[in-house]
Design a protein around this motif. Structure first.
Motif, PDB file in Angstrom:
ATOM      1  N   TYR A  84      66.033  44.730  68.963  1.00  0.00           N
ATOM      2  CA  TYR A  84      65.184  45.112  69.884  1.00  0.00           C
ATOM      3  C   TYR A  84      66.089  46.783  69.894  1.00  0.00           C
ATOM      4  CZ  TYR A  84      63.834  47.005  74.278  1.00  0.00           C
ATOM      5  OH  TYR A  84      63.959  48.762  75.368  1.00  0.00           O
ATOM      6  N   ASN A  93      62.599  51.751  63.954  1.00  0.00           N
ATOM      7  CA  ASN A  93      61.160  50.963  64.735  1.00  0.00           C
ATOM      8  C   ASN A  93      61.298  50.091  63.070  1.00  0.00           C
ATOM      9  OD1 ASN A  93      59.195  49.815  64.884  1.00  0.00           O
ATOM     10  ND2 ASN A  93      57.447  52.035  65.025  1.00  0.00           N
ATOM     11  N   ARG A  95      59.205  47.228  63.758  1.00  0.00           N
ATOM     12  CA  ARG A  95      58.222  45.646  63.622  1.00  0.00           C
ATOM     13  C   ARG A  95      57.806  45.605  62.622  1.00  0.00           C
ATOM     14  NH1 ARG A  95      56.267  50.174  67.773  1.00  0.00           N
ATOM     15  NH2 ARG A  95      56.918  49.298  69.517  1.00  0.00           N
ATOM     16  N   HIS A  98      59.380  42.718  61.978  1.00  0.00           N
ATOM     17  CA  HIS A  98      58.897  41.329  62.796  1.00  0.00           C
ATOM     18  C   HIS A  98      58.044  40.645  61.974  1.00  0.00           C
ATOM     19  CE1 HIS A  98      62.144  42.867  64.543  1.00  0.00           C
ATOM     20  NE2 HIS A  98      61.641  43.768  65.567  1.00  0.00           N
TER      21      HIS A  98
END
Length: 154
Positions: A84, A93, A95, A98
């Motif tokens: 983060y 970004n 994500r 993840h």
């Protein structure tokens, strides 16, 4: 002699990947950016969180498997926190990375709990890892394969 430790190792195994990402990539990014104090602060928060999760695992499960699950969860949270702040620094970004990591962890646990033959489980996990990697990173993999082909031509 070590047969009893295999379930604990199986539970901890995804943590190896997470720990490698944190150790090799994220901590070195913080060092390169001269943000060691931020990295230290994140590490202290994770240490406190780890203590809490391990205490909770002890009271809930009272077994080494509970500690193993708490450790993997702690490492995943550490990965998310570290990522983060790096995302904020670089204005990126990540994500999708993840989700990729979490997907692989969930599939690993499903396969390792459903298939008791370690060799078959390893092969199936490897195949699923390759398939999922293609689903998430098809463009990148094709790009790298093309670069390798070009290099062999030279």
């Amino acid at each position: 002699n070590y047969l009893g430790s295999l379930p604990i190792f199986r539970a901890l195994f995804p943590g190896i990947t997470i720990n490698l990402i944190i150790s090799l990539l994220m901590i070195n990014h913080y060092k390169a950016l001269k943000k060691q104090n931020l990295c230290f602060g994140i590490t202290v928060m994770v240490l406190v969180l780890s203590f809490g999760l391990n205490c909770g695992a002890y009271f809930l499960f009272g077994s080494p498997i509970g500690f193993s699950a708490a450790s993997v969860l702690t490492m995943f949270i550490w990965y998310l926190l570290s990522g983060y702040f790096i995302d904020r620094i670089y204005r990126t970004n990540t994500r999708i990375h993840h989700v990729f990591l979490l997907t692989n962890i969930v599939i690993y646990y499903l396969v390792s709990n459903l298939i008791k033959n370690y060799y078959a489980g390893f092969v199936l996990n490897l195949i699923l890892l390759l398939v999922i990697s293609m689903m998430f990173y098809k463009k990148e993999i094709i790009y790298l394969l093309n670069k390798l082909r070009e290099r062999k031509k030279i």
